[in-house]
Structures are given as structure tokens and as C-alpha cells.
Design an enzyme around this catalytic site. Structure first.
Site, PDB file in Angstrom:
ATOM      1  N   SER A  49       0.863  -1.187   0.000  1.00  0.00           N
ATOM      2  CA  SER A  49       0.000   0.000   0.000  1.00  0.00           C
ATOM      3  C   SER A  49       0.898   1.236   0.000  1.00  0.00           C
ATOM      4  O   SER A  49       2.067   1.169   0.407  1.00  0.00           O
ATOM      5  CB  SER A  49      -0.860   0.002   1.263  1.00  0.00           C
TER       6      SER A  49
ATOM      7  N   TYR B  52      -1.628   0.117  10.855  1.00  0.00           N
ATOM      8  CA  TYR B  52      -1.847  -0.370   9.482  1.00  0.00           C
ATOM      9  C   TYR B  52      -0.613  -0.056   8.627  1.00  0.00           C
ATOM     10  O   TYR B  52      -0.125  -0.913   7.884  1.00  0.00           O
ATOM     11  CB  TYR B  52      -3.104   0.260   8.877  1.00  0.00           C
TER      12      TYR B  52
HETATM   13  P1  NAP Z   1     -11.595  -5.946   0.505  1.00  0.00           P
HETATM   14  O1  NAP Z   1     -12.571  -5.687  -0.592  1.00  0.00           O
HETATM   15  O2  NAP Z   1     -12.058  -5.790   1.903  1.00  0.00           O
HETATM   16  O3  NAP Z   1     -10.965  -7.389   0.295  1.00  0.00           O
HETATM   17  C1  NAP Z   1     -10.112  -7.965   1.266  1.00  0.00           C
HETATM   18  C2  NAP Z   1      -9.990  -9.456   1.017  1.00  0.00           C
HETATM   19  O4  NAP Z   1      -9.121 -10.010   2.033  1.00  0.00           O
HETATM   20  C3  NAP Z   1     -11.325 -10.168   1.122  1.00  0.00           C
HETATM   21  O5  NAP Z   1     -11.417 -11.114   0.084  1.00  0.00           O
HETATM   22  C4  NAP Z   1     -11.249 -10.869   2.473  1.00  0.00           C
HETATM   23  O6  NAP Z   1     -11.987 -12.073   2.415  1.00  0.00           O
HETATM   24  C5  NAP Z   1      -9.747 -11.167   2.551  1.00  0.00           C
HETATM   25  N1  NAP Z   1      -9.297 -11.446   3.913  1.00  0.00           N
HETATM   26  C6  NAP Z   1      -9.268 -10.602   4.972  1.00  0.00           C
HETATM   27  N2  NAP Z   1      -8.828 -11.243   6.067  1.00  0.00           N
HETATM   28  C7  NAP Z   1      -8.544 -12.519   5.693  1.00  0.00           C
HETATM   29  C8  NAP Z   1      -8.070 -13.678   6.349  1.00  0.00           C
HETATM   30  N3  NAP Z   1      -7.784 -13.665   7.668  1.00  0.00           N
HETATM   31  N4  NAP Z   1      -7.900 -14.821   5.659  1.00  0.00           N
HETATM   32  C9  NAP Z   1      -8.196 -14.861   4.336  1.00  0.00           C
HETATM   33  N5  NAP Z   1      -8.660 -13.808   3.645  1.00  0.00           N
HETATM   34  C10 NAP Z   1      -8.838 -12.655   4.312  1.00  0.00           C
HETATM   35  O7  NAP Z   1     -10.339  -4.963   0.352  1.00  0.00           O
HETATM   36  P2  NAP Z   1      -9.299  -4.702  -0.848  1.00  0.00           P
HETATM   37  O8  NAP Z   1      -9.180  -3.247  -0.992  1.00  0.00           O
HETATM   38  O9  NAP Z   1      -9.605  -5.529  -2.044  1.00  0.00           O
HETATM   39  O10 NAP Z   1      -7.960  -5.216  -0.144  1.00  0.00           O
HETATM   40  C11 NAP Z   1      -7.054  -6.096  -0.748  1.00  0.00           C
HETATM   41  C12 NAP Z   1      -5.647  -5.706  -0.347  1.00  0.00           C
HETATM   42  O11 NAP Z   1      -5.360  -4.399  -0.851  1.00  0.00           O
HETATM   43  C13 NAP Z   1      -5.405  -5.627   1.172  1.00  0.00           C
HETATM   44  O12 NAP Z   1      -4.151  -6.200   1.468  1.00  0.00           O
HETATM   45  C14 NAP Z   1      -5.386  -4.119   1.441  1.00  0.00           C
HETATM   46  O13 NAP Z   1      -4.620  -3.811   2.570  1.00  0.00           O
HETATM   47  C15 NAP Z   1      -4.760  -3.622   0.168  1.00  0.00           C
HETATM   48  N6  NAP Z   1      -4.976  -2.209  -0.158  1.00  0.00           N
HETATM   49  C16 NAP Z   1      -6.213  -1.698  -0.258  1.00  0.00           C
HETATM   50  C17 NAP Z   1      -6.376  -0.345  -0.555  1.00  0.00           C
HETATM   51  C18 NAP Z   1      -7.734   0.282  -0.675  1.00  0.00           C
HETATM   52  O14 NAP Z   1      -7.826   1.530  -0.640  1.00  0.00           O
HETATM   53  N7  NAP Z   1      -8.791  -0.475  -0.851  1.00  0.00           N
HETATM   54  C19 NAP Z   1      -5.241   0.472  -0.752  1.00  0.00           C
HETATM   55  C20 NAP Z   1      -3.985  -0.098  -0.646  1.00  0.00           C
HETATM   56  C21 NAP Z   1      -3.857  -1.432  -0.344  1.00  0.00           C
HETATM   57  P3  NAP Z   1     -12.872 -12.720   3.596  1.00  0.00           P
HETATM   58  O15 NAP Z   1     -13.436 -11.588   4.405  1.00  0.00           O
HETATM   59  O16 NAP Z   1     -13.906 -13.513   2.837  1.00  0.00           O
HETATM   60  O17 NAP Z   1     -11.908 -13.576   4.339  1.00  0.00           O
END
Ligand code: NAP
Length: 261
Positions: free
Chosen positions: A149, A162
Site C-alpha cells: 500500500s 496499518y
Molecule cells: P476488501 O474488498 O475488503 O478485500 C479484502 C480481502 O481479504 C477479502 O477477500 C477478504 O476475504 C480477505 N481477507 C481478509 N482477512 C482474511 C483472512 N484472515 N484470511 C483470508 N482472507 C482474508 O479490500 P481490498 O481493498 O480488495 O484489499 C485487498 C488488499 O489491498 C489488502 O491487502 C489491502 O490492505 C490492500 N490495499 C487496499 C487499498 C484500498 O484503498 N482499498 C489500498 C492499498 C492497499 P474474507 O473476508 O472472505 O476472508
């Protein structure tokens, strides 16, 4: 007439956190590149719906789904044993599962929030990576793409833990690259700014607060990041995109966002 048998070797991608957001969008992109998929997250129903969609669009590919909590190291070990036959074709690991919880100042922070971020974003990623590496090493090629990130480069108020977890992802990415040098395994850190997924709803456990995060600005979409990952993994194998910072145009830094009134 001699019969020719053309064997097409399966190339497998393992995606963590494939039930939503960036992980789900990248599953679709990778299917378009011909990857068979092993998709994990905790919500099995979501994965099953995605599996049906992908199998309909890409009948020649194989898609497996499994409910897996990456913070449960024993479950991760069992998962890798269960899928050992498929994992022999592993070429790509996308360490995407991750989350933020809360945005409190450190002096007000909740242990439970810190625990789940560090367990998931750091230890979960390590647990999966450690189990995946023997398969990539045996294949003498592969690619690990970590979703870090901009929070892994710059810190904002209320984001210390975070950010620390994503700084760790950056350190682990760089360390892996050094430890794997000469093994023909690429390691990439993708570092997005604001992406409109379920991320903020998970962070605040509140839809109204989550909507405020993106109010009056145009964030990135999960598809934007998925397309970028597809580009990164489809470079020739001697080319490693080591890291990539991607902000929406409306965001200049972790603290500067342009919003219409
Ligand atoms: P999201 O829509 O909330 O998706 C997160 C995914 O992680 C979900 O599929 C969730 O699935 C899974 N997850 C969470 N805890 C888990 C666990 N203990 N075991 C297995 N799976 C788990 O958010 P996203 O934005 O796509 O996030 C994906 C990645 O991008 C993350 O690493 C986040 O930190 C990073 N990121 C996001 C942003 C942003 O602004 N959105 C920016 C920079 C980086 P379940 O709940 O079904 O387990």
C-alpha cells in the site's frame, strides 16, 4: 496417420483474499491470461459465486476455491497439503488478503484491531508465502506479487499500525527478492492509494463512514489494480517490476485528496 497429442501444461495462480475487491477482480484478469486459479478467503459462498462465473466464462480453465483464514497457520499448512497436486503447477502467488481496522490514534488504539492487522497483513502473508515457496522453487520459476500500500511508504495520523503492517510487507518483499536471487522467482510489491472496495467498510464497520472516505473524489477501482497486476505478471520472465505506486489522480499523497464540494 500419426496422432499428435498436444499437452498444455496448467499454470496455476493462488490468490488470497479472492472473495472481494482487488483479489476477486484479479482472479478474472488472470483467468483472461490463461491461469487456472486456486482462490481462498474466509467467505466460501462468495468464492463459489466467483468460481461459477469464471468457469462459465473460461470453461477450459480449472478453478478451485477453499475457505481459508490465513491467520490460522495450522489451517494454512493443511490447505497446502490438501492441494499439493494442483500446487505442483503453481506459478503465481498473489498475497492480497489484508485489511485495516480502526483509525484511532495510538494512545486510543484497540489491541484487537492491532492484533488482526498484524496477524493478517504480516504473519498471514508470511505463513502462506513460506508454504508456497517449495512449490515455486521446485518449478524453478514463479512470481510472488504482494499487495502492499502507499501506507507502506508514507504514514498518516490514525494509521500507524496499518502503515507499520504495510511497511512490513515492503520489507518482506525486498528480503524475499534477495533471498530468492538466482532462483528465477520474481517478487513484486504493488502499492495502491485509495481503491473503492470493501476496505473502508471493513475498517470502520460502518457504511456511512466508509462512503465518506470516497466522497467527492474519484478513487481507483479494483479493476484498475487487477489490470496493473495482469500487466506486471505478463512481462517477459527476465523483467521484474519490483514495486509500483498507484494513486488515483484525485490523490497526491496519503494526506492530500481533492474533493468537489
Ligand atoms: P476488501 O474488498 O475488503 O478485500 C479484502 C480481502 O481479504 C477479502 O477477500 C477478504 O476475504 C480477505 N481477507 C481478509 N482477512 C482474511 C483472512 N484472515 N484470511 C483470508 N482472507 C482474508 O479490500 P481490498 O481493498 O480488495 O484489499 C485487498 C488488499 O489491498 C489488502 O491487502 C489491502 O490492505 C490492500 N490495499 C487496499 C487499498 C484500498 O484503498 N482499498 C489500498 C492499498 C492497499 P474474507 O473476508 O472472505 O476472508
Amino acid at each position: 496417420m500419426s496422432a499428435f497429442r498436444i499437452e498444455v501444461r496448467m499454470k496455476l495462480a493462488l490468490i488470497t483474499g479472492a472473495s472481494a475487491g482487488i483479489g476477486a477482480a484479479t482472479a478474472a484478469e488472470l483467468a483472461g491470461l490463461g491461469y487456472s486459479l486456486l482462490l481462498v478467503a474466509r467467505r466460501k459462498e462468495r468464492l463459489s459465486i466467483l468460481q461459477d462465473q469464471l468457469q462459465t466464462s473460461y470453461p477450459n480453465l480449472q478453478v478451485w476455491t477453499e475457505s481459508l483464514d490465513i491467520t490460522n497457520h495450522g489451517a494454512v499448512v493443511d490447505f497446502f497439503k490438501k492441494y499439493e497436486p494442483q500446487l505442483k503447477s503453481l506459478e503465481l502467488l498473489l498475497n492480497n488478503a489484508g485489511l485495516a481496522k480502526g483509525a484511532d490514534k495510538v494512545q486510543d488504539g484497540l489491541w484487537a484491531d492491532w492484533d488482526v492487522m498484524i496477524e493478517t497483513n504480516v504473519k498471514g502473508l508470511l505463513s502462506v508465502t513460506r508454504q508456497a515457496l517449495p512449490f515455486l522453487l521446485a518449478n524453478k520459476k514463479g512470481h510472488i506479487v504482494n499487495i502492499g500500500s502507499v501506507a507502506g511508504r508514507w504514514i498518516y495520523p490514525g494509521g500507524a499500525v496499518y502503515c507499520a503492517s504495510k511497511f512490513a510487507v515492503r520489507a518482506l518483499t525486498e528480503g524475499l527478492r534477495m533471498d530468492l536471487l538466482g532462483k528465477n522467482i520474481r517478487v513484486t510489491n504493488i502499492e495502491p492509494g485509495m481503491v473503492h472496495t470493501e476496505f473502508s467498510r471493513v475498517r470502520f464497520s460502518d457504511q456511512t463512514k466508509a462512503d465518506q472516505v470516497y466522497a467527492g473524489m474519484k478513487p481507483l477501482t479494483a479493476a484498475d489494480i487487477a489490470e496493473t497486476i495482469a500487466w506486471v505478471v505478463s512481462r517477459p520472465s527476465h523483467v521484474n517490476i519490483q514495486e509500483l505506486v498507484i494513486y488515483p489522480t484525485d490523490q497526491a499523497s496519503v494526506r492530500d485528496v481533492s474533493r468537489t464540494e
